[in-house]
Write an enzyme that holds these catalytic residues in place. Structure first.
Site, PDB file in Angstrom:
ATOM      1  N   LYS A   1       0.563   3.542  -3.188  1.00 31.60           N
ATOM      2  CA  LYS A   1      -0.651   4.294  -3.504  1.00 31.60           C
ATOM      3  C   LYS A   1      -0.310   5.683  -4.045  1.00 31.60           C
ATOM      4  CE  LYS A   1      -4.288   2.576  -0.408  1.00 31.60           C
ATOM      5  NZ  LYS A   1      -5.210   2.979   0.676  1.00 31.60           N
TER       6      LYS A   1
ATOM      7  N   THR B   1     -16.726  11.068   1.543  1.00 32.72           N
ATOM      8  CA  THR B   1     -15.802  11.098   2.693  1.00 32.72           C
ATOM      9  C   THR B   1     -14.593  10.194   2.505  1.00 32.72           C
ATOM     10  OG1 THR B   1     -16.952   9.317   3.898  1.00 32.72           O
ATOM     11  CG2 THR B   1     -17.746  11.587   4.239  1.00 32.72           C
ATOM     12  N   GLY B   2     -14.442   9.617   1.313  1.00 31.09           N
ATOM     13  CA  GLY B   2     -13.299   8.739   1.081  1.00 31.09           C
ATOM     14  C   GLY B   2     -13.308   7.519   1.969  1.00 31.09           C
TER      15      GLY B   2
ATOM     16  N   ASP C   1     -10.070   1.137   8.098  1.00 29.31           N
ATOM     17  CA  ASP C   1      -8.859   0.329   8.250  1.00 29.31           C
ATOM     18  C   ASP C   1      -7.635   1.193   7.978  1.00 29.31           C
ATOM     19  OD1 ASP C   1      -9.128   0.443   5.486  1.00 29.31           O
ATOM     20  OD2 ASP C   1      -8.733  -1.675   5.155  1.00 29.31           O
TER      21      ASP C   1
ATOM     22  N   SER D   1      -6.822 -10.891 -15.775  1.00 30.06           N
ATOM     23  CA  SER D   1      -5.368 -10.769 -15.771  1.00 30.06           C
ATOM     24  C   SER D   1      -4.899 -10.009 -16.999  1.00 30.06           C
ATOM     25  CB  SER D   1      -4.715 -12.162 -15.739  1.00 30.06           C
ATOM     26  OG  SER D   1      -5.031 -12.885 -16.921  1.00 30.06           O
TER      27      SER D   1
ATOM     28  N   ASP E   1      -9.025  -3.686  -4.371  1.00 32.67           N
ATOM     29  CA  ASP E   1      -7.701  -3.299  -3.890  1.00 32.67           C
ATOM     30  C   ASP E   1      -6.657  -4.234  -4.484  1.00 32.67           C
ATOM     31  OD1 ASP E   1      -5.534  -2.259  -2.335  1.00 32.67           O
ATOM     32  OD2 ASP E   1      -6.986  -1.657  -0.817  1.00 32.67           O
TER      33      ASP E   1
ATOM     34  N   ASP F   1     -11.535  -4.009   3.464  1.00 28.39           N
ATOM     35  CA  ASP F   1     -12.423  -2.879   3.207  1.00 28.39           C
ATOM     36  C   ASP F   1     -13.880  -3.223   3.527  1.00 28.39           C
ATOM     37  OD1 ASP F   1     -10.388  -1.217   2.418  1.00 28.39           O
ATOM     38  OD2 ASP F   1     -10.644  -1.585   0.282  1.00 28.39           O
TER      39      ASP F   1
ATOM     40  N   GLY G   1     -11.842 -13.862 -12.262  1.00 34.02           N
ATOM     41  CA  GLY G   1     -11.164 -12.587 -12.221  1.00 34.02           C
ATOM     42  C   GLY G   1     -10.656 -12.160 -13.576  1.00 34.02           C
TER      43      GLY G   1
ATOM     44  N   CYS H   1       0.808  -1.216   0.000  1.00 31.18           N
ATOM     45  CA  CYS H   1       0.000   0.000   0.000  1.00 31.18           C
ATOM     46  C   CYS H   1       0.844   1.271   0.000  1.00 31.18           C
ATOM     47  CB  CYS H   1      -0.937   0.000   1.208  1.00 31.18           C
ATOM     48  SG  CYS H   1      -2.233  -1.258   1.094  1.00 31.18           S
TER      49      CYS H   1
END
Length: 325
Positions: free
Chosen positions: A17, A47-48, A223, A140, A67, A90, A138, A14
């Site tokens: 970011k 508010t993010g 978090d 790729s 994420d 999240d 998913g 993270c």
């Protein structure tokens, strides 16, 4: 060729970011969009917060988040576990339960062996399964830099959503995981030293902490990830119209974190976090560690739950959003 995954990433976890100030300017024009006619947007961009929430009926709402990030550790299986736990977090931070997840994968297929991909996906699948969540496939892409994460859909009772905007003065602030993941990960990337206790913290789900918070009637939480404790505190206090007062001596840290800070293993993301918060804060001891960019960190809860450490309290709004003592 080396298969040290962290050497193929410009950042790690993270900490890679986009800086919070830059991100807020980019998304500022997207707030206030009309609600979906097929449901009420209960939590959006304003508010993010950690995830979007759409109300479906009186007792059911949908939680949606995504994420992904570059490798934070060299072990492919552990990276998959950490990335999955981070993405699921999240949903937990909103008080929800993850239902289905989709893999998001970028891979330099002509550079790194596909056997490593299998290990990354296996790690993610194991954590998703431990969360009682379905894994439905998913997407790729061939990418010059390895990236992995999840898109997650969950559910929550609209009456028990935890928001970053519902904090109120007089309530204690609690933290469910120790800080220092950023500096330890940065040391690992630079030296190859392995920190099993940090891997264990990052791969641990926030499920039990979230369930305890909801059971305790907590309505405000977030978090702690790439913006560091100070960054997420600032966002929470700003959204709630209060000030967060932190007792720096009460904040827990991982073994080795202070030594890693002393030896200079501080990411650019951590320094940008501190620069962003500093104009809005009264800072005291350990400011740089408090801004440490976390990967799959714990929950910051406006309330008290078993196993969490009380690190401060919310007070009526003062001139600063965050005060460190």
């Amino acid at each position: 060729m080396t298969d040290r995954l962290t050497q193929y990433a410009h950042g790690g976890g993270c900490a890679c970011k986009i800086p919070p100030g830059e991100l807020e300017r980019v998304v500022a024009g997207l707030t206030g969009t009309p609600a979906d006619p097929h449901g009420d947007l209960l939590v959006g961009l304003d508010t993010g917060d950690d995830a979007a929430v759409v109300g479906l009926c009186q007792d059911l709402a949908l939680v949606a988040t995504t994420d992904f990030f570059t490798p934070v550790v060299d072990d492919a299986y552990d990276w998959g576990r950490i990335a999955a736990a981070n993405a699921l977090s999240d949903v937990y931070a909103m008080g929800g339960r993850p239902v289905v997840a989709l893999n998001l994968l970028g891979w330099p297929r002509d550079v790194l062996p596909m056997e490593l991909v299998a290990e990354v996906l296996r790690g993610g699948a194991d954590v998703v399964a431990s969360a009682g969540c379905h894994l439905g496939g998913g997407h790729s892409v061939d990418d010059p830099e390895p990236k992995y994460g999840l898109a997650v859909t969950g559910v929550v009772d609209p009456r028990h959503i935890m928001r970053n905007s519902s904090g109120r003065a007089g309530v204690p602030l609690s933290l469910t995981k120790p800080l220092g993941l950023g500096v330890l990960n940065n040391r690992h990337k630079a030296t190859g030293e392995v920190f099993p206790h940090a891997v264990e913290v990052m791969s641990t789900l926030n499920r039990d902490a979230a369930a305890a918070a909801v059971a305790a009637g907590v309505t405000c939480a977030t978090d702690v990830t790439g913006f560091g404790l100070l960054g997420h505190l600032h966002k929470l206090a700003r959204a709630s119209g209060v000030t967060a007062v932190i007792d720096s001596a009460a904040v827990p840290y991982l073994d080795g974190a202070r030594e890693a800070l002393r030896d200079g293993y501080v990411s650019g993301g951590t320094r940008r976090n501190l620069e962003w918060v500093a104009p809005h804060a009264s800072l005291g001891p350990d400011s740089l560690l408090l801004a440490d960019a976390q990967t799959s960190g714990g929950l910051l809860i406006a309330g008290e739950i078993p196993g969490a450490t009380v690190i401060g309290e919310l007070v009526p709004r003062e001139s600063h959003t965050v005060v460190v003592r």
